[in-house]
Enzyme design. Structure first.
Site, PDB file in Angstrom:
ATOM      1  N   GLY A   1       0.785  -1.225   0.000  1.00 46.97           N
ATOM      2  CA  GLY A   1       0.000   0.000   0.000  1.00 46.97           C
ATOM      3  C   GLY A   1       0.816   1.274   0.000  1.00 46.97           C
ATOM      4  O   GLY A   1       1.670   1.450   0.833  1.00 46.97           O
ATOM      5  N   SER A   2       0.553   2.165  -0.934  1.00 46.16           N
ATOM      6  CA  SER A   2       1.296   3.415  -0.983  1.00 46.16           C
ATOM      7  C   SER A   2       0.714   4.302  -2.076  1.00 46.16           C
ATOM      8  O   SER A   2      -0.462   4.206  -2.381  1.00 46.16           O
ATOM      9  CB  SER A   2       2.772   3.156  -1.231  1.00 46.16           C
ATOM     10  OG  SER A   2       3.510   4.325  -0.984  1.00 46.16           O
TER      11      SER A   2
END
Length: 216
Positions: free
Chosen positions: A185-186
Site C-alpha cells: 500500500g502506498s
C-alpha cells in the site's frame, strides 16, 4: 496470472510461519474448532499475500504522446504545485493511491532516458497525507523523451516499508516496462509540465500500463 519476483521471499516466509503456527496449535491443543478456525484464517491470509504480489497479463497502452498510469489505484490529487527536488518550479501533480488490494508493480509512464533516480529515507505518514510527498520514504525518478521530462515519485505509506526501484541514471527505458515495486500500500506521484492535458479525474480508478493519465 504470474507472481512478481519481489514476492517470492515474502510468500515463502509467510508460508513457513503459518505452517509452524498451525503445526504447534495442532500438536499442543486438543481442540478441533481452534485448529480448523486457525487453518481457515491462515489460508485466507496466505491467499491475500499471494494476491498482493500478483502480476496479471495485460495488453498495455502505448504512444509517444501519452503518459500512461505507472500503477493501479485511484487518482487522489490533480493540482498545480511547486516541485522542489528536481524542476524547482511549478508542475502539475497527479497522484495515484494504491490500496493493499491493488497490483503493486510500478511501470514507466513514458519511454526515454533516466535523468534522475534518487532514494530518500523518511517518515511513514499515511499515503494520502499532503506532506507524504516530501516527508515520507520515497524514490524519485525523472524520465525525459526529448519532448518533455516527467518526475515519478514512489512514496511509502503507513504500511509500506520497502520501495524497490530498478532504474539508474543514464538508462534508456521503454514505456510500461517495470520501474519498481512498493510493498503493502502506498502512492505514486507524477509531475507534469503546466498546461499538460490531463485525461483522468479525481477518484477515478486507473490501471498501470493501460489508463492514459495525460497527453503530451
Amino acid at each position: 496470472m504470474k507472481i512478481h519476483r519481489e514476492g517470492f521471499a515474502t510468500i515463502s516466509l509467510v508460508f513457513l510461519v503459518l505452517l509452524v503456527i498451525n503445526g504447534a496449535v495442532f500438536y499442543w491443543f486438543d481442540s478441533p474448532a481452534l485448529t480448523w478456525s486457525l487453518l481457515a484464517i491462515s489460508v485466507v491470509f496466505f491467499l491475500f499475500i499471494v494476491s498482493f504480489f500478483r502480476l496479471p497479463t495485460r495488453k498495455n497502452t502505448e504512444g509517444d504522446n501519452l503518459v500512461v498510469s505507472p500503477c493501479d489505484g485511484k487518482v487522489v490529487v490533480i493540482e498545480e504545485v511547486y516541485e522542489p527536488e528536481y524542476f524547482k518550479d511549478k508542475r502539475l501533480q497527479v497522484s495515484v493511491f494504491m490500496s493493499p488490494a491493488n497490483v503493486h508493480v510500478n511501470r514507466n509512464p513514458i519511454s526515454g532516458a533516466v535523468k534522475l533516480s534518487q532514494y530518500h529515507p523518511g517518515k511513514y505518514l499515511v499515503a494520502w497525507h499532503p506532506k507524504s510527498s516530501t516527508e515520507n520514504e520515497r524514490h524519485s525518478v525523472v524520465i525525459g523523451n526529448g519532448k518533455t521530462d516527467i518526475l515519478i515519485r514512489q512514496i511509502a505509506g503507513a504500511l509500506a516499508r520497502r520501495i524497490v526501484n530498478y532504474l539508474k541514471p543514464g538508462m534508456q527505458v521503454s514505456q510500461n516496462e517495470e520501474m519498481g515495486f512498493i510493498k503493502f500500500g502506498s502512492r505514486v506521484d507524477l509531475y507534469l509540465p503546466l498546461g499538460t492535458e490531463v485525461t483522468v479525474q479525481l477518484e477515478q480508478v486507473v490501471k498501470g500500463g493501460q489508463t492514459v493519465i495525460a497527453k503530451i
